[in-house]
Write an enzyme that holds these catalytic residues in place. Structure first.
Site, short mmCIF file in Angstrom:
data_model
loop_
_atom_site.label_atom_id
_atom_site.label_comp_id
_atom_site.label_asym_id
_atom_site.label_seq_id
_atom_site.Cartn_x
_atom_site.Cartn_y
_atom_site.Cartn_z
N GLU A 72 0.92 -1.11 0.04
CA GLU A 72 -0.16 0.07 -0.08
C GLU A 72 0.69 1.27 0.04
OE1 GLU A 72 -3.97 -0.06 0.93
OE2 GLU A 72 -4.00 -1.94 0.38
N HIS A 104 -3.68 1.71 7.89
CA HIS A 104 -2.47 2.00 7.39
C HIS A 104 -1.58 2.39 8.52
CE1 HIS A 104 -4.20 2.84 3.18
NE2 HIS A 104 -3.53 1.54 3.11
N CYS A 110 -2.55 11.38 3.96
CA CYS A 110 -2.80 10.38 2.90
C CYS A 110 -3.01 11.18 1.61
CB CYS A 110 -4.30 9.97 3.41
SG CYS A 110 -4.58 9.00 4.55
O1 SUG Z 1 -7.71 2.94 1.01
N1 SUG Z 1 -10.34 5.18 1.45
C1 SUG Z 1 -9.05 5.02 1.37
C2 SUG Z 1 -8.40 5.92 2.39
C3 SUG Z 1 -6.92 5.78 2.20
C4 SUG Z 1 -6.11 6.68 3.23
N2 SUG Z 1 -4.67 6.74 2.98
C5 SUG Z 1 -3.78 6.56 4.05
N3 SUG Z 1 -4.20 6.44 5.36
N4 SUG Z 1 -2.57 6.84 3.53
C6 SUG Z 1 -8.64 3.46 1.89
O2 SUG Z 1 -9.26 2.99 2.51
C7 SUG Z 1 -12.86 4.86 0.66
C8 SUG Z 1 -13.68 4.54 -0.72
C9 SUG Z 1 -14.86 4.22 -0.46
O3 SUG Z 1 -15.16 3.92 0.77
O4 SUG Z 1 -15.52 4.75 -1.51
C10 SUG Z 1 -11.20 4.45 0.60
O5 SUG Z 1 -10.85 3.92 -0.27
#
Ligand code: SUG
Length: 416
Positions: free
Chosen positions: A162, A230, A347
């Protein structure tokens, strides 16, 4: 020009919506089915970039991906109109906005061949993110085309990766060799561990990192189970400072001792669970902040406004600032539209420490370029998207048209 840290923010795409796709990401689940505001979301993102510029930082952007993800749907033997709604949502997500998941970056001073290495993340755990890497890789190859960079494809999908969200770097100054910390998960209670140690080790090998300056750290099951899908939800590093929650890692004492051995002089700013319970840390995204060193040298935490509004977190911040701790300043930014999908200020950005002159200038922004982007977004981004809209022809046409207008504004039509 010397090495500077550049934050590349993902411009929030016109299909930003709340489909609740990410199991283990509590905000995504909580807001499933809500009405999103893509235009406001993207403008919030631009304002965060303006705040970074005002601090004197170098700022870059990545562009949204083509949505719907037609090639991916075709591989599944369907189309956006014919797909069942769950699949269609997976093809309409704007999740590439969270650039911390785009790639893992090892700056030139850390690598055997002296190049800055980037490995695009395979994001294979979540279907809606598993198809991002193709367009991300294409974009990285343009932005970092200079031979000073080595851009790698994803590690094999057998192992989940990731990107920088599970990677931290500690360093005396951004031009010096650093130590690289890879955080992986083994178990996460009811939730998946999205970063696998095999992927992290493969990246370290591919980037030519020195094993004596590389550490693999297990993220605690308790953190993942509490919603830290994460590592960057419970820890962040900048220069000689590691800012982490006491429950971030499985072996807290062993991890801190190993880091201290590798990096004498490291300053670990730990927040105990009694001061800020894990649940508050995750709800407020205290650690999903950009920890940066502006030119004036005052280490600054660019944190979401949710931190100001969470009493335990606000109290910790006030005490830390009053104690003259490592973090000298806290700047609050409003990225609520992204936060509602579990994406905080950190993020939204990928850090690349390099000489900015080596980056394709179309990916770098100043105030004037942000003004132009704001105009394009104001004109073309949908104001609202409801869960039931994702397969509507008019919305799909608007999303495609909006992205084209943005690529034109950035002179990046070649990515269309
Ligand atoms: O991968 N949310 C992302 C958020 C990513 C955050 N990134 C870091 N922490 N670096 C994920 O969970 C939600 C999309 C939705 O539910 O439609 C989403 O993908």
């Amino acid at each position: 020009m010397p090495i500077r840290e550049i934050n590349f923010d993902g411009i929030i795409g016109p299909s930003h919506n709340y489909a609740g796709l990410s199991l283990g990401n509590l905000a995504s689940t909580r807001n499933a089915g809500g009405v999103s505001q893509p235009r406001a979301a993207a403008l919030q993102g631009l304002d965060k970039m303006r705040a970074n510029l005002a601090l004197g930082l170098v700022q870059g952007v990545f562009v949204p991906q083509p949505r719907p993800a037609r090639a991916w749907l075709a591989e599944l033997g369907t189309t956006i109109k014919a797909a069942e709604p769950g699949l269609a949502a997976n093809a309409m997500s704007a999740s590439a906005m969270w650039a911390a998941n785009a790639a893992t970056v090892s700056p030139a001073p850390d690598t055997a061949d002296g190049k800055c290495h980037l490995t695009v993340a395979n994001l294979r755990t979540m279907p809606h993110r598993s198809h991002e890497w193709v367009a991300t890789l294409a974009q990285l190859k343009v932005a970092f085309a200079d031979p000073a960079f080595a851009v790698h494809g994803p590690v094999p999908a057998a192992f989940g990766d990731e990107g920088a969200a599970n990677h931290m770097r500690l360093v005396g100054g951004h031009g010096a060799p650093g130590i690289e910390l890879f955080v992986y998960g083994r178990t996460g209670g009811p939730f998946p561990a999205r970063q696998h140690v095999e992927a992290s080790k493969a990246i370290a090998r591919r980037h030519g990192l020195d094993p004596s300056r590389t550490l693999f750290i297990e993220q605690s099951e308790e953190a993942i189970a509490a919603g830290a899908f994460h590592n960057d939800v419970v820890a962040v590093a900048n220069e000689r400072v590691l800012f982490a929650h006491g429950k971030a890692f499985t072996d807290r004492d062993g991890t801190f001792a190993a880091i201290e051995r590798m990096m004498p002089g490291v300053e670990i700013v730990e927040v105990s669970d009694s001061d800020v319970p894990l649940a508050d840390a995750i709800k407020s995204y205290l650690f999903n902040a950009q920890l940066v060193t502006p030119p004036d040298g005052a280490m600054t935490l660019v944190a979401p406004t949710e931190c100001r509004d969470t009493p335990s977190v606000k109290a910790w911040i006030d005490r830390h600032l009053a104690s003259n701790g490592a973090i000298r300043r806290v700047a609050f930014v409003d990225v609520r539209q992204s936060m509602a999908n579990g994406g905080g200020p950190a993020c939204l950005r990928l850090r690349v420490a390099c000489d900015p002159a080596l980056v394709d200038p179309r990916f770098l922004v100043d105030e004037a370029k942000l003004d132009r982007l704001a105009m394009t977004i104001g004109k073309h981004w949908p104001q609202e998207i409801a869960a039931g809209d994702l397969q509507q022809s008019t919305l799909i046409a608007d999303v495609i048209e909006a992205r084209s207008a943005l690529l034109e504004a950035l002179d990046l039509e070649s990515l269309s």
